[in-house]
Design an enzyme around this catalytic site. Sequence first.
Site, short mmCIF file in Angstrom:
data_model
loop_
_atom_site.label_atom_id
_atom_site.label_comp_id
_atom_site.label_asym_id
_atom_site.label_seq_id
_atom_site.Cartn_x
_atom_site.Cartn_y
_atom_site.Cartn_z
N GLY A 46 0.83 -1.20 0.00
CA GLY A 46 0.00 0.00 0.00
C GLY A 46 0.86 1.24 0.00
O GLY A 46 2.04 1.19 0.37
N GLN A 51 3.04 10.05 1.18
CA GLN A 51 4.33 9.36 1.22
C GLN A 51 5.20 9.69 0.00
O GLN A 51 6.41 9.44 0.03
CB GLN A 51 4.13 7.84 1.29
CG GLN A 51 3.55 7.39 2.62
CD GLN A 51 3.44 5.88 2.67
OE1 GLN A 51 2.47 5.31 2.18
NE2 GLN A 51 4.43 5.23 3.25
N CYS A 97 6.29 0.19 7.47
CA CYS A 97 5.87 1.32 6.64
C CYS A 97 7.04 1.74 5.77
O CYS A 97 8.17 1.83 6.26
CB CYS A 97 5.42 2.48 7.54
SG CYS A 97 4.88 3.92 6.60
N LEU A 98 6.77 1.97 4.50
CA LEU A 98 7.85 2.38 3.60
C LEU A 98 8.46 3.70 4.02
O LEU A 98 9.59 4.01 3.66
CB LEU A 98 7.31 2.46 2.16
CG LEU A 98 6.78 1.13 1.59
CD1 LEU A 98 6.17 1.35 0.21
CD2 LEU A 98 7.88 0.09 1.53
N HIS A 139 -4.17 1.38 7.51
CA HIS A 139 -2.83 1.97 7.57
C HIS A 139 -2.71 3.14 6.58
O HIS A 139 -2.22 4.22 6.93
CB HIS A 139 -1.80 0.87 7.26
CG HIS A 139 -0.37 1.31 7.22
ND1 HIS A 139 0.58 0.85 8.10
CD2 HIS A 139 0.29 2.17 6.40
CE1 HIS A 139 1.75 1.42 7.83
NE2 HIS A 139 1.59 2.21 6.79
N GLU A 140 -3.21 2.92 5.35
CA GLU A 140 -3.08 3.96 4.33
C GLU A 140 -3.98 5.16 4.62
O GLU A 140 -3.59 6.30 4.40
CB GLU A 140 -3.36 3.40 2.93
CG GLU A 140 -2.47 2.24 2.50
CD GLU A 140 -0.98 2.47 2.74
OE1 GLU A 140 -0.52 3.64 2.70
OE2 GLU A 140 -0.28 1.48 3.00
N HIS A 143 -2.46 7.48 7.00
CA HIS A 143 -1.47 8.39 6.41
C HIS A 143 -2.12 9.71 5.97
O HIS A 143 -1.49 10.76 6.03
CB HIS A 143 -0.82 7.75 5.18
CG HIS A 143 0.38 6.89 5.48
ND1 HIS A 143 1.53 7.38 6.07
CD2 HIS A 143 0.62 5.58 5.25
CE1 HIS A 143 2.42 6.40 6.19
NE2 HIS A 143 1.89 5.29 5.71
NI NI Z 1 2.84 3.47 5.71
#
Ligand code: NI
Length: 177
Positions: A46, A51, A97-98, A139-140, A143
């Site tokens: 995701g 991000q 998380c990226l 999660h997304e 963000h």
């Molecule tokens: Ni994330």
Amino acid sequence: MGVLDIRVEGDPVLRQRAKRVRRVDGQVQALIADMFETMHAANGVGLAAPQVGISLRVVVVEIPPDMDDEPGAGVKLALINPEIVRARGEEIGEEGCLSIPGFVGMVRRAAEVTVRGLDAQGKPCQIKGKGLLARALQHEIDHLDGVLFIDRVEPGTLRSADSPERELAATPEEASG
Ligand code: NI
């Protein structure tokens, strides 16, 4: 444009409340295409627009089709202005998380969610998901409100990922997004 730079923790854009998309136009569609490319390059499941430095309410999620035990395996979607309209149950699972490379931790999430938003064509849509798909959606969407998984991590469970490769790998236990 293609693969975009992923912003990491400490970048203020990750802490802003992202703006709603007013019109789904070619620019938004190009952003979605780039977000999919960026997510694939990083082996994430995701990604949210903040991000990649764009403070708009856009997320992409893709659960690899080879995840046999995942109810959402093979689901690929982009959502614009997503809202969780229903949440059921509770599940604790590991997340990464990226934007927080090298760390994972256990996070309590709803086990099943229903999300409404617009698809990449600007048409209203509704997605129901459980398992990793539900986790990735929550999660997304976090963000978009400037919330990172480390804000929700169960006390004492944040740890270094076994290896950066593993942290970025899309496995059911470690959902990176
Ligand atoms: Ni994330």
